[in-house]
Design an enzyme around this catalytic site. Structure first.
Site, PDB file in Angstrom:
ATOM      1  N   GLU A  80       8.356 -10.423  -2.214  1.00 24.56           N
ATOM      2  CA  GLU A  80       8.701 -10.634  -0.804  1.00 24.56           C
ATOM      3  C   GLU A  80       9.559 -11.874  -0.604  1.00 24.56           C
ATOM      4  OE1 GLU A  80       8.220  -8.437   1.336  1.00 24.56           O
ATOM      5  OE2 GLU A  80       6.660  -7.174   0.449  1.00 24.56           O
ATOM      6  N   ARG A  90      -1.144  -2.328  12.756  1.00 23.56           N
ATOM      7  CA  ARG A  90      -1.080  -0.873  12.959  1.00 23.56           C
ATOM      8  C   ARG A  90      -2.476  -0.278  12.932  1.00 23.56           C
ATOM      9  NH1 ARG A  90      -1.059   2.725   8.989  1.00 23.56           N
ATOM     10  NH2 ARG A  90      -0.889   1.054   7.455  1.00 23.56           N
ATOM     11  N   CYS A 143      -1.179  -9.030   5.039  1.00 28.00           N
ATOM     12  CA  CYS A 143      -0.386  -9.597   3.939  1.00 28.00           C
ATOM     13  C   CYS A 143       0.669 -10.560   4.457  1.00 28.00           C
ATOM     14  CB  CYS A 143       0.264  -8.489   3.108  1.00 28.00           C
ATOM     15  SG  CYS A 143      -0.935  -7.617   2.092  1.00 28.00           S
TER      16      CYS A 143
HETATM   17  N1  PCA Z   1      -2.250  -4.915   1.982  1.00 30.32           N
HETATM   18  C1  PCA Z   1      -2.204  -5.123   3.408  1.00 30.32           C
HETATM   19  C2  PCA Z   1      -3.282  -6.140   3.681  1.00 30.32           C
HETATM   20  C3  PCA Z   1      -4.122  -6.189   2.467  1.00 30.32           C
HETATM   21  C4  PCA Z   1      -3.369  -5.473   1.449  1.00 30.32           C
HETATM   22  O1  PCA Z   1      -3.679  -5.382   0.253  1.00 30.32           O
HETATM   23  C5  PCA Z   1      -0.825  -5.507   3.935  1.00 30.32           C
HETATM   24  O2  PCA Z   1       0.182  -5.117   3.323  1.00 30.32           O
HETATM   25  O3  PCA Z   1      -0.740  -6.186   4.943  1.00 30.32           O
END
Ligand code: PCA
Length: 215
Positions: A80, A90, A143
């Site tokens: 990211e 969501r 996340c």
């Molecule tokens: N994925 C989610 C939150 C926890 C995870 O493993 C996300 O992409 O926000």
């Protein structure tokens, strides 16, 4: 000896496992590029995830923090680039909270960029035969919340610690319950994280390349 903190998440959204934690767990106590790896599982819960992350950072005092989460619709390891100051859920988190259009940190900047060498990591992963890309959004769920809160925390505390976020696909066993969903074996995800850790330790600055390895 340097310390690298790597976090994964507990399962959420009806899943019984989270690939991020399954891939992060085996890294506990590993030594990579002269650094000791500490791992920790974060709850998929707004705010409490960050409180726990901050507590572990204060405990292990890492040079580098890499948080990892599941992105079930993605086929690549996604390194990211940016976290935004927005919670826009969501689905409810694991405590039933569903913030809509609230800030992660009231009064914080609109966004923070990862301080990991994102293109170097994506490039090295692809060179190792592991599909990877730089991603331009970590979403607006827990996340992104953790990535933003992590970078806000690191930004406030000199000497600079570096950190960022990596999203990983479903594991194959999850994909069997989501017809057509992409997946990646846990061993490959763990191998990818080892490469990312090593790359982050060896490269304080990033390379400048366009397209290609980063899609
Ligand atoms: N994925 C989610 C939150 C926890 C995870 O493993 C996300 O992409 O926000």
């Amino acid at each position: 000896m340097k310390t690298v903190l790597v976090t994964g998440f507990e399962p959420f959204g009806g899943e019984t496992i989270n690939p991020s934690w399954e891939a992060v767990k085996p890294l506990q106590g590993c030594q990579i590029a002269g650094a000791n790896i500490e791992v920790c599982q974060l709850p998929c819960v707004f705010d409490i995830s960050l409180e726990q992350l901050y507590a572990v950072i204060e405990l292990v005092k890492p040079e580098v923090v890499i948080s990892v989460g599941e992105a079930g619709n993605r086929s690549n390891i996604s390194v990211e680039r940016v976290a935004i100051n927005v919670n826009d859920a969501r689905i409810p988190d694991n405590l039933g909270q569903q913030p809509i259009d609230t800030p992660v940190i009231v009064g914080g900047p609109s966004a923070y960029f990862s301080t990991l060498p994102i293109k170097t990591i994506a490039n090295e992963l692809n060179n190792a035969g592991i599909p990877a890309t730089v991603s331009q959004t970590a979403g607006t769920f827990v996340c992104n919340h953790v990535m933003y809160g992590l970078l806000h925390y690191l930004n406030q505390r000199p000497p600079a610690m570096r950190g960022g976020f990596i999203h990983v696909p479903y594991l194959p066993e999850q994909a069997t319950r989501h017809s057509g969903a992409p997946s990646m074996a846990v061993e490959m995800v763990t191998a990818a994280l080892k490469i990312a850790i090593e790359s982050a330790l060896r490269n304080e600055t990033d390379i400048t390349i366009s397209g290609g390895a980063t899609n």
